[in-house]
Design an enzyme around this catalytic site. Sequence first.
Site, PDB file in Angstrom:
ATOM      1  N   CYS A 109       0.146  -0.941  -0.070  1.00 56.85           N
ATOM      2  CA  CYS A 109       0.026   0.219  -0.378  1.00 56.85           C
ATOM      3  C   CYS A 109       0.779   1.081   0.237  1.00 56.85           C
ATOM      4  O   CYS A 109       1.875   1.335   0.344  1.00 56.85           O
ATOM      5  CB  CYS A 109      -1.025  -0.734   1.109  1.00 56.85           C
ATOM      6  SG  CYS A 109      -1.771   1.443   1.513  1.00 56.85           S
ATOM      7  N   ARG A 156     -12.467  -0.085  -5.909  1.00 54.62           N
ATOM      8  CA  ARG A 156     -12.052   0.036  -4.318  1.00 54.62           C
ATOM      9  C   ARG A 156     -11.264   1.689  -4.108  1.00 54.62           C
ATOM     10  O   ARG A 156     -11.970   1.432  -2.853  1.00 54.62           O
ATOM     11  CB  ARG A 156     -10.656  -0.993  -4.756  1.00 54.62           C
ATOM     12  CG  ARG A 156     -10.598  -0.779  -2.579  1.00 54.62           C
ATOM     13  CD  ARG A 156      -9.562  -2.215  -2.970  1.00 54.62           C
ATOM     14  NE  ARG A 156      -8.927  -2.613  -0.817  1.00 54.62           N
ATOM     15  CZ  ARG A 156      -8.365  -2.259  -0.397  1.00 54.62           C
ATOM     16  NH1 ARG A 156      -8.197  -1.385  -1.143  1.00 54.62           N
ATOM     17  NH2 ARG A 156      -8.640  -2.314   0.772  1.00 54.62           N
TER      18      ARG A 156
END
Length: 500
Positions: free
Chosen positions: A319, A418
């Site tokens: 991430c 998302r």
Amino acid sequence: MAKVLDDISRTFNEYLLLPNLTDERCIPENVSLRTPLVKFEKGESPKYEANVPMVSAIMQAVSGEEMGIALAREGGVCFIYESQSIESQAEMVRRVKQKKAGFIRSDSNVKSGTPLREVVELVKRTGHSTVMITKDGTATGKFLGLVTDKDYRISRVDLDDPVDKYMVPKKKIICGKSGITLTEANDMIWEHKISCLPILADNGNLEYLVFRKDYENDKNNPLSLLDDNKRYIVGAGINTRDYKERIPALVDAGVDLICMDSSDGFSIWQKNTIDWVRQNYGDSVKIGAGNVVDKDGFNYLADAGADFIKVGVGGGSICITRETKGIGRGQASALMDVVKARDEYFKKNGVYIPICSDGGIVHDYHIILALAMGADFVMMGRYFARFDESPSRKVKRNGSFLKEYWGEGSNRARNWQRYDLGGDKDKLSFEEGVDSYIPYAGPLKDNLTITVNKIKSTMCNCGSITIKEFHKKARLTLVSNISIKEGSAHDVILKEIENN
Ligand code: IMP
């Protein structure tokens, strides 16, 4: 001026557990890692529980059908990724559900008259040496016979011959009747010394196959997570865009749990999705929400009716949300804040909503810390992506085996649902994840067994034999930078390094 929180954003590495009294109950054999997956009222039990507190991330590189079967077999839950077409996701779910523990839908079938050449190719492609012959060539067509690789000798046969010439016809095959139990099926297998038992419906159609080797498998997997029909429990990710089409397809495929897949779950879109589920399915569809990082986010989704709530923004190994957008919170701080809110909510409303800590688990002991901090279960991407059962490619680089692992917010996955906040469809305007390699680690079972043993051992050190007890008893301390150094081998010359 912006409000600034008093506490620092902290992560798992900054904490250590303190031992509690270990009493005579505290041996690993006595430890149960059973944990709730969905909400329940005080005094009642949840509809779904896991036997190990681990679920796999909703990611292309992690959660396909193979992971679904392997993880359920070990007592956890796989959430099949949603960044694919509704049809292919539903098909993956269906395939996991069809793999009823012990009862399997045949996936190598041909119709009568098929040239042997095609059967040989099928065996090569699937690796399954037993092929069913049905009237229409489907897994549930009228059963005519079966052929195994022992029934033909490739060097001696004419591959253009129809399979019928080599198959063992139905009248010579021991078959079980529809409705037979697994124990009865296994008794027949042993009694007749056969390796595969076809189960037929009253009209002669093929229903399932029971294999001798699966019986051995089931015996080795006492923690398998099964539904009432002995099929594996499986989850699936959804998004807040196409849920009106995706959820019915997943429900039709037999999904047990669904979970919204979003990097920011504190949103009206999640509430709307839950509302739609309740209007259309009542409580029968279990839906997880998230991700959130604080009490406000938790309470919003709890009031909206979420069945479980995921915690974590920006902590995932792939991430880059925090550096791209400057948003997120250290996973330990986020988790403990949300756990506090869950306990207050339970006290006030008598409803316990399980919490899943999602992202940032690097070492096995991070799972232990997450549980100590109050998580009911953890979601992991990197951890599971390393195993044979993940859908990602295994590659060799500089003499070592690696697996590919990429974020849902990377250009590779292009999971725009998302991250999208109302922009163009199919567009991912900037990346929030990377494409990477991680060390290959072998089969899931071997690794998970070690992880589970470590969790049980630490729980015993902390005087706890259930996760609930561990939540109550665990004591944590913050560590300084210097004490972190003390925690790994130090002031010695490691032999492995010397040898290199
Ligand atoms: P890991 O276990 O540390 O690898 O983290 C996995 C978690 O990271 C997933 O369950 C998601 O919540 C999150 N995630 C997945 N893909 C991305 C991405 O591309 N960017 C940010 N977070 C991601």
